[in-house]
Design an enzyme around this catalytic site. Structure first.
Site, PDB file in Angstrom:
ATOM      1  N   SER A 261       0.837  -1.186   0.000  1.00 16.92           N
ATOM      2  CA  SER A 261       0.000   0.000   0.000  1.00 16.92           C
ATOM      3  C   SER A 261       0.875   1.240   0.000  1.00 16.92           C
ATOM      4  O   SER A 261       1.997   1.234   0.495  1.00 16.92           O
ATOM      5  CB  SER A 261      -0.893  -0.033   1.237  1.00 16.92           C
ATOM      6  OG  SER A 261      -1.037   1.257   1.771  1.00 16.92           O
ATOM      7  N   LYS A 262       0.309   2.320  -0.562  1.00 17.21           N
ATOM      8  CA  LYS A 262       1.034   3.597  -0.583  1.00 17.21           C
ATOM      9  C   LYS A 262       1.402   4.027   0.823  1.00 17.21           C
ATOM     10  O   LYS A 262       2.297   4.822   1.016  1.00 17.21           O
ATOM     11  CB  LYS A 262       0.159   4.685  -1.201  1.00 17.21           C
ATOM     12  CG  LYS A 262       0.098   4.632  -2.708  1.00 17.21           C
ATOM     13  CD  LYS A 262      -0.597   5.883  -3.236  1.00 17.21           C
ATOM     14  CE  LYS A 262      -0.971   5.677  -4.683  1.00 17.21           C
ATOM     15  NZ  LYS A 262      -1.619   6.834  -5.269  1.00 17.21           N
ATOM     16  N   ARG A 263       0.668   3.508   1.794  1.00 17.66           N
ATOM     17  CA  ARG A 263       0.926   3.945   3.176  1.00 17.66           C
ATOM     18  C   ARG A 263       2.088   3.190   3.822  1.00 17.66           C
ATOM     19  O   ARG A 263       2.618   3.643   4.821  1.00 17.66           O
ATOM     20  CB  ARG A 263      -0.343   3.805   4.016  1.00 17.66           C
ATOM     21  CG  ARG A 263      -1.336   4.922   3.770  1.00 17.66           C
ATOM     22  CD  ARG A 263      -2.606   4.699   4.545  1.00 17.66           C
ATOM     23  NE  ARG A 263      -3.294   3.489   4.137  1.00 17.66           N
ATOM     24  CZ  ARG A 263      -4.079   3.401   3.071  1.00 17.66           C
ATOM     25  NH1 ARG A 263      -4.293   4.464   2.341  1.00 17.66           N
ATOM     26  NH2 ARG A 263      -4.658   2.270   2.756  1.00 17.66           N
TER      27      ARG A 263
END
Ligand code: GLU
Ligand code: ZN
Length: 492
Positions: A261-263
């Protein structure tokens, strides 16, 4: 020339560049280079609420740092520019195409309000029908339209999906088919006239004569809409009717087999730069996510990758991002560098740690040239340089001994060992690693009867400040006699 490969990398400038994005850019770049084609870089910045100039700059900077040079795009221009969709939008590219689609009957105005759409979606769900747009406004009469306009309703522009199956031979996954009810009519223009991704992306692929669309699997469901739009663009003469080939690259999975995930911090390209990963290594590692060179070859540069890159070696299966492996490959790349090259790359890390000033002094440069070969074997990321080399670059009271290491190594016994070491090397004639080693072995191992670990551990902590350090005798040679004696004296 008409058959020349033209691929594109077309990110939206939102947030920080991430590794999934880089993998997509890399595969497109490698395919273009392999085929002698053209690598187009396009910025999809039509969403003013989410796009930022900062992120645009970061994208350009990222591709530059990685060395993924583009043939057409921002900064370099090209025959199909501009390459920023915000500029193309201002030039009226999309509103023009939208108008022509509407005039030819491929698109129509839809006056349904968001609430109405939502209500009908709920109803469809309850009745177990497909929940997409139901075609309510497809065939409105002129009176109906007039009435809607009088009510003050605004309209979006919707594409009229032909009632047919959608099939393509995916370059990565083979034949894929969508049933007609899986692909409802979709919005091209917002009520305020703003074009959506569903319009601008295929229109630009068409206008820029893209031949192969290589992109992430997450975009697979938008392909039927794009195929339909493509044939409409052919019918109204925007294109010659040719349709690009599509290939959908596998997902990149992170820890715990969840989609990266981008996170996740390790999904951000900046994280790798800050940690001291080499662009060569990162590209090498990312190329393994869904592609393989075969013959178990996993270590190669980007030109070798380009020479070998064919799409039949792209796998449809999810790829797992393995940070350990990425780091190991980085270490392998660090070992290929010349000492001078490695120094150039670690200096910014030493500067950030305050160990080296803006301009590297000659004496520092000399220390680095002698010390870097000692740590090159063990270094996995450039950010390890300050902790590995710091003790050689600080003087006087800036030198500190790690507290935990001091507690374990410089107890009473340890300090006695250091005292013995100090007297053993104080009057050494030649200050080189060999002589230092000889003197210390004679005094501590032969003289005191200590095991090497117990003999050299305390000396190492006294001189380097840590239990883990570059080779001790070479380190003392580089430090010089005065500083070495000073540190031994302070620790005894
Ligand atoms: N701007 C789109 C994205 O970043 C590009 C999608 C595509 O490659 O077609 O997701
Ligand atoms: Zn409608």
């Amino acid at each position: 020339m008409a058959d020349d490969v033209r691929v594109r990398f077309c990110p939206s400038p939102t947030g920080n560049p991430h590794v999934g994005m880089v993998r997509t850019a890399l595969f497109n770049w490698a395919f273009a280079r392999h085929t002698g084609g053209t690598f187009v870089f396009r910025i999809e910045d039509t969403d003013s609420a989410r796009d930022s100039e900062e992120s645009y700059d970061a994208l350009l900077e990222a591709l530059g740092w990685l060395g993924l040079n583009w043939d057409e795009g921002p900064l370099v221009g090209g025959p199909y520019g501009p390459y920023r969709q915000s500029e193309r939008m201002r030039d009226g590219v999309y509103s023009d195409v939208a108008q022509r689609l509407e005039a030819a009957g491929f698109a129509y105005r839809c006056y349904c309000s968001p609430q109405e759409l939502e209500e009908r979606r709920e109803m469809a769900k309850a009745e177990r029908r497909a929940p997409g747009y139901d075609g309510h406004c497809r065939e409105l009469t002129a009176e109906r339209i007039e009435a809607y306009e009088e009510e003050g309703r605004s309209a979006v522009l919707r594409f009229r999906m032909p009632d047919q199956e959608w099939t393509w031979d995916d370059l990565v996954r083979g034949p894929i088919t969508f049933a007609p009810d899986q692909v409802p009519d979709f919005v091209l223009l917002r009520a305020n006239g703003e074009p959506l991704y569903t319009l601008v992306n295929p229109v630009d692929d068409a206008l820029m004569r893209i031949t192969h669309v290589l992109r992430g699997e997450d975009l697979l469901s938008s392909t039927p809409r794009q195929l339909a739009l493509y044939s409409a663009l052919g019918a109204i003469g925007v294109t010659d009717g040719s349709i690009p080939a599509f290939g959908h690259l596998p997902y990149v999975m992170g820890e715990g087999n969840k989609k990266l995930s981008k996170r996740d911090p390790e999904s951000s390209l900046q994280w790798y730069r800050d940690e001291g990963y080499l662009p060569e290594a990162l590209l090498n590692y990312l190329s393994l996510l869904g592609w393989s060179m075969g013959e178990d070859r996993e270590f190669y540069g980007k030109d070798e990758l380009a020479a070998a890159f064919t799409l039949d070696r792209v796998s449809p299966n999810p790829a797992r991002f393995d940070l350990k492996k990425c780091t190991a490959i980085n270490g392998d790349w660090i070992r290929t560098l010349s000492v001078d090259d490695l120094i150039d790359r670690i200096v910014p890390f030493l500067q950030r740690a305050g160990l080296v000033t803006g301009t590297v002094e000659a004496s520092t440069s000399d220390v680095l040239r002698r010390a870097v070969p000692l740590v090159q074997e063990r270094m996995e990321t450039l950010s390890q340089a300050p902790s590995m080399l710091g003790f050689l670059l600080v003087s006087g009271s800036d030198f500190t001994v790690d507290e935990a290491d001091a507690a374990s190594q410089l107890d009473e016994k340890g300090r006695a060992v250091v005292a013995a070491a100090l007297s053993a090397v104080t009057d050494l004639e030649a200050w080189d690693a060999e002589s230092i080693e000889g003197a210390l072995r004679a005094a501590l191992i032969d003289g005191l009867g200590l095991k090497p670990k117990l003999a050299f551990g305390p000396v190492r902590v006294a001189v380097t400040g840590r239990r883990v350090s570059p080779p001790l005798f070479e380190s003392m040679e580089i430090l010089g006699r005065d500083v070495s004696l000073e540190r031994l004296a302070a620790a005894q």
